[in-house]
Write a protein that holds these residues in place. Sequence first.
Motif, PDB file in Angstrom:
ATOM      1  N   ALA A  31     -53.188  96.961  14.560  1.00 58.72           N
ATOM      2  CA  ALA A  31     -52.802  95.923  15.527  1.00 58.72           C
ATOM      3  C   ALA A  31     -51.795  96.473  16.536  1.00 58.72           C
ATOM      4  O   ALA A  31     -51.862  96.158  17.730  1.00 58.72           O
ATOM      5  CB  ALA A  31     -52.231  94.709  14.808  1.00 58.72           C
ATOM      6  N   ASN A  32     -50.884  97.296  16.074  1.00 56.66           N
ATOM      7  CA  ASN A  32     -49.906  97.911  16.978  1.00 56.66           C
ATOM      8  C   ASN A  32     -50.606  98.803  17.994  1.00 56.66           C
ATOM      9  O   ASN A  32     -50.301  98.775  19.181  1.00 56.66           O
ATOM     10  CB  ASN A  32     -48.888  98.696  16.160  1.00 56.66           C
ATOM     11  N   ARG A  33     -51.577  99.570  17.549  1.00 58.46           N
ATOM     12  CA  ARG A  33     -52.317 100.471  18.436  1.00 58.46           C
ATOM     13  C   ARG A  33     -53.120  99.696  19.483  1.00 58.46           C
ATOM     14  O   ARG A  33     -53.277 100.147  20.610  1.00 58.46           O
ATOM     15  CB  ARG A  33     -53.241 101.357  17.607  1.00 58.46           C
ATOM     16  N   LEU A  34     -53.605  98.487  19.102  1.00 55.32           N
ATOM     17  CA  LEU A  34     -54.376  97.673  20.038  1.00 55.32           C
ATOM     18  C   LEU A  34     -53.505  96.969  21.070  1.00 55.32           C
ATOM     19  O   LEU A  34     -54.018  96.456  22.056  1.00 55.32           O
ATOM     20  CB  LEU A  34     -55.188  96.618  19.286  1.00 55.32           C
ATOM     21  N   GLY A  35     -52.199  96.904  20.823  1.00 55.83           N
ATOM     22  CA  GLY A  35     -51.309  96.273  21.793  1.00 55.83           C
ATOM     23  C   GLY A  35     -50.920  94.844  21.489  1.00 55.83           C
ATOM     24  O   GLY A  35     -50.449  94.128  22.376  1.00 55.83           O
ATOM     25  N   PHE A  36     -51.099  94.404  20.243  1.00 53.78           N
ATOM     26  CA  PHE A  36     -50.639  93.074  19.872  1.00 53.78           C
ATOM     27  C   PHE A  36     -49.115  93.022  19.946  1.00 53.78           C
ATOM     28  O   PHE A  36     -48.440  94.030  19.750  1.00 53.78           O
ATOM     29  CB  PHE A  36     -51.077  92.730  18.435  1.00 53.78           C
ATOM     30  N   THR A  37     -48.587  91.824  20.189  1.00 53.30           N
ATOM     31  CA  THR A  37     -47.138  91.643  20.216  1.00 53.30           C
ATOM     32  C   THR A  37     -46.586  91.730  18.790  1.00 53.30           C
ATOM     33  O   THR A  37     -47.332  91.601  17.811  1.00 53.30           O
ATOM     34  CB  THR A  37     -46.760  90.265  20.798  1.00 53.30           C
ATOM     35  N   TYR A  38     -45.275  91.884  18.703  1.00 51.25           N
ATOM     36  CA  TYR A  38     -44.627  91.951  17.393  1.00 51.25           C
ATOM     37  C   TYR A  38     -44.929  90.691  16.586  1.00 51.25           C
ATOM     38  O   TYR A  38     -45.266  90.771  15.404  1.00 51.25           O
ATOM     39  CB  TYR A  38     -43.115  92.120  17.578  1.00 51.25           C
ATOM     40  N   GLU A  74     -61.837  94.949  22.940  1.00 49.92           N
ATOM     41  CA  GLU A  74     -60.820  95.077  23.987  1.00 49.92           C
ATOM     42  C   GLU A  74     -59.827  93.926  23.951  1.00 49.92           C
ATOM     43  O   GLU A  74     -58.635  94.116  24.180  1.00 49.92           O
ATOM     44  CB  GLU A  74     -61.509  95.123  25.349  1.00 49.92           C
ATOM     45  N   ASP A  75     -60.309  92.725  23.631  1.00 52.15           N
ATOM     46  CA  ASP A  75     -59.457  91.542  23.704  1.00 52.15           C
ATOM     47  C   ASP A  75     -59.130  90.914  22.365  1.00 52.15           C
ATOM     48  O   ASP A  75     -58.460  89.884  22.299  1.00 52.15           O
ATOM     49  CB  ASP A  75     -60.118  90.488  24.599  1.00 52.15           C
ATOM     50  N   ARG A  76     -59.612  91.491  21.279  1.00 47.30           N
ATOM     51  CA  ARG A  76     -59.388  90.874  19.971  1.00 47.30           C
ATOM     52  C   ARG A  76     -59.654  91.851  18.835  1.00 47.30           C
ATOM     53  O   ARG A  76     -60.256  92.908  19.033  1.00 47.30           O
ATOM     54  CB  ARG A  76     -60.292  89.660  19.800  1.00 47.30           C
ATOM     55  N   MET A  77     -59.214  91.446  17.637  1.00 45.34           N
ATOM     56  CA  MET A  77     -59.532  92.189  16.422  1.00 45.34           C
ATOM     57  C   MET A  77     -60.152  91.202  15.442  1.00 45.34           C
ATOM     58  O   MET A  77     -59.625  90.105  15.248  1.00 45.34           O
ATOM     59  CB  MET A  77     -58.281  92.811  15.802  1.00 45.34           C
ATOM     60  N   GLU A  78     -61.274  91.595  14.866  1.00 44.57           N
ATOM     61  CA  GLU A  78     -61.910  90.809  13.818  1.00 44.57           C
ATOM     62  C   GLU A  78     -61.625  91.507  12.498  1.00 44.57           C
ATOM     63  O   GLU A  78     -61.820  92.711  12.365  1.00 44.57           O
ATOM     64  CB  GLU A  78     -63.414  90.705  14.066  1.00 44.57           C
ATOM     65  N   ILE A  79     -61.160  90.731  11.544  1.00 49.68           N
ATOM     66  CA  ILE A  79     -60.785  91.264  10.238  1.00 49.68           C
ATOM     67  C   ILE A  79     -61.633  90.563   9.190  1.00 49.68           C
ATOM     68  O   ILE A  79     -61.712  89.334   9.179  1.00 49.68           O
ATOM     69  CB  ILE A  79     -59.293  91.009   9.949  1.00 49.68           C
TER      70      ILE A  79
END
Length: 162
Positions: A31-38, A74-79
Amino acid sequence: MNEQQVDHIEMSVPAKPEFVGVVRLTVSGIANRLGFTYDDIEDIKIAVAEACTNVVNHAYEDEGLISASFVLHEDRMEIVIADRGQSFDINGLRERLGPVDSTKPVGDLKEGGLGLFLINTLMDKVEINDESGVILMMTKFIHGDEVEKNVDGVPSTQTEQR
């Protein structure tokens, strides 16, 4: 990265409490690598830890595996957190729990199912399939700083007229 270029990361860990942190730390790094906020990373970590803890506590009588996969857009992560253990009746659970009243003290909330409530609250989209084991699909969108572009400047399509 465009919509066609999707990265997919998979891992399996034993369904034991000591491995929940491994999945949690992995999703944090991704998530950090993708650019999500803290704050979004913290929300994702809690949701993933709850999902994995449900597998540890409810899926298997003996040994089993937690399967975790992360699909990076690009705009999301699916887990996806999945197991091949005992399924449960999600509709029955929802009926037993009923809606959660946020005005009541936490101590008055019904036990069981709070992890799923928490996951639903923290993630943008949650789907559960309980036909063969349990497959929990969670999606979190990258919201960035949510400040509108060109707020301080002149949009490129406008020109100054005198």
